[in-house]
Design an enzyme around this catalytic site. Sequence first.
Site, short mmCIF file in Angstrom:
data_model
loop_
_atom_site.label_atom_id
_atom_site.label_comp_id
_atom_site.label_asym_id
_atom_site.label_seq_id
_atom_site.Cartn_x
_atom_site.Cartn_y
_atom_site.Cartn_z
N CYS A 5 0.81 -1.22 0.00
CA CYS A 5 0.00 0.00 0.00
C CYS A 5 0.84 1.27 0.00
CB CYS A 5 -0.96 0.01 1.18
SG CYS A 5 -2.30 -1.18 1.00
N HIS A 9 -1.31 3.73 -5.66
CA HIS A 9 -2.49 2.92 -5.92
C HIS A 9 -3.72 3.79 -5.68
CE1 HIS A 9 -2.06 2.64 -1.58
NE2 HIS A 9 -3.34 2.31 -1.52
N HIS A 11 -7.98 4.30 -4.45
CA HIS A 11 -9.08 3.85 -3.61
C HIS A 11 -10.36 4.48 -4.13
CE1 HIS A 11 -6.88 1.87 -0.37
NE2 HIS A 11 -5.98 2.83 -0.49
N HIS A 50 -9.29 11.40 -8.36
CA HIS A 50 -8.32 11.01 -9.39
C HIS A 50 -7.02 11.82 -9.32
CE1 HIS A 50 -11.92 9.11 -11.10
NE2 HIS A 50 -11.06 8.24 -11.58
N GLU A 94 -12.86 3.59 3.23
CA GLU A 94 -11.83 3.20 2.27
C GLU A 94 -12.21 1.86 1.63
OE1 GLU A 94 -7.19 3.69 2.53
OE2 GLU A 94 -7.85 1.97 3.72
#
Length: 104
Positions: A5, A9, A11, A50, A94
């Site tokens: 993590c 990456h 979510h 984003h 999350e």
Amino acid sequence: MFGKCQNIHGHNYQLEVTVSGSVDNKKGYFVNLHELSELIQYNVIGLIDHQYLNEVLPGEKDKPVTLEVVSAWIWETLNKKLPQYNFEKIRLWETPDNSVEIYK
């Protein structure tokens, strides 16, 4: 410390916002939910959606951006930019099993 993590990456967070107030007898509500939703979209979601959060959230460039850090930033942003609303709580999800709540 954070295993895989710690790499870049994404979510799909889910934000829950709780406000309080007195009902306007003429309108039948105390907050226009459509208006509030648009303001949250513009002042919070639109800024981080984003995006690479380490570059967007102030002071987080070299730190892990945890669920707690994002939640605190959202809470502070809502209260600073939308002081006309009485925010009681936010909850940021999350995953279906992981969330953080911040209360007034």
